[in-house]
Scaffold this motif. Structure first.
Motif, PDB file in Angstrom:
ATOM      1  N   LYS A  30       0.774  -1.263   0.024  1.00  0.00           N
ATOM      2  CA  LYS A  30       0.082   0.002   0.129  1.00  0.00           C
ATOM      3  C   LYS A  30       0.877   1.284   0.031  1.00  0.00           C
ATOM      4  O   LYS A  30       0.500   2.350  -0.282  1.00  0.00           O
ATOM      5  CB  LYS A  30      -0.825   0.177   1.143  1.00  0.00           C
ATOM      6  N   THR A  37      -5.912   4.956  -1.648  1.00  0.00           N
ATOM      7  CA  THR A  37      -6.398   3.814  -0.628  1.00  0.00           C
ATOM      8  C   THR A  37      -8.008   3.736  -0.888  1.00  0.00           C
ATOM      9  O   THR A  37      -8.425   2.496  -0.738  1.00  0.00           O
ATOM     10  CB  THR A  37      -6.368   4.738   0.649  1.00  0.00           C
ATOM     11  N   LEU A  40      -8.019   0.868  -3.401  1.00  0.00           N
ATOM     12  CA  LEU A  40      -7.662  -0.297  -2.715  1.00  0.00           C
ATOM     13  C   LEU A  40      -8.790  -0.980  -1.807  1.00  0.00           C
ATOM     14  O   LEU A  40      -9.185  -2.222  -1.973  1.00  0.00           O
ATOM     15  CB  LEU A  40      -6.364  -0.160  -1.810  1.00  0.00           C
ATOM     16  N   ASN A 133      -1.442  -6.051  -3.970  1.00  0.00           N
ATOM     17  CA  ASN A 133      -2.681  -5.975  -3.030  1.00  0.00           C
ATOM     18  C   ASN A 133      -3.538  -6.734  -3.398  1.00  0.00           C
ATOM     19  O   ASN A 133      -4.325  -7.296  -2.549  1.00  0.00           O
ATOM     20  CB  ASN A 133      -3.155  -4.340  -3.381  1.00  0.00           C
TER      21      ASN A 133
END
Length: 172
Positions: A30, A37, A40, A133
């Protein structure tokens, strides 16, 4: 109806140093990666929905909400193709996440059109981060689902408290 209970404790807690290693990998993936963010969080939520991981659906919906995500987007992420709430870059990330999560569903698991659409919105470093991720959330799903970890229980753990503090600091 009998109360839900896990088959075993979270496997990452049972293997020495595994939780620390997995948390470190997640943090590195990250860190300063060119992927917002908020994107994600949507990727984690959608991937966890696909994999049926109630722990991660619960966790990442909470994290997204804490970071300011709207109810409309959280509710619609499972139908992102037909909902007007997502940017083209978010749609590309969600398409990549779905393809990379459902590898055995097609002969060409991540088709060129999915990859090239993501590449229109993310540079090589961001694509690498997005890919890592997606792999990390799939790994967590694959630890939680077979062992029947319980949604909401994670929030009571010391690791969850630390994760919440770090997540809150990262979204400031």
């Amino acid at each position: 109806m009998e109360p839900m209970k896990p088959r075993i404790a979270n496997p990452a807690n049972l293997i020495p140093d595994a939780m620390q290693a997995l948390m470190a990998l997640g943090a590195v993936a990250k860190k300063d990666n060119g992927v917002p963010t908020s994107t994600l969080n949507l990727v984690y939520l959608r991937t966890s929905q696909i994999n049926g991981c109630s722990v991660c659906v619960d966790m990442h919906a909470r994290a997204a909400k804490q970071a300011g995500e709207t109810d409309e987007r959280l509710i619609a992420v499972g139908a992102w193709r037909d909902a007007p709430y997502f940017t083209p870059a978010e749609r590309a990330a969600l398409a990549l996440a779905e393809s990379a999560t459902r590898l055995p569903d097609r002969s060409d698991p991540v088709p060129d059109d999915v990859w090239f659409e993501a590449a229109q919105h993310y540079d090589e470093k961001a694509l690498a981060s997005l890919t890592v991720n997606i792999a990390v959330i799939n790994l967590w799903n694959r630890l939680n689902v077979p062992t029947r970890q319980i949604a909401g229980e994670w929030i009571k753990s010391a690791a969850a408290q630390k994760w919440q503090q770090e997540n809150a600091a990262a979204t400031r």
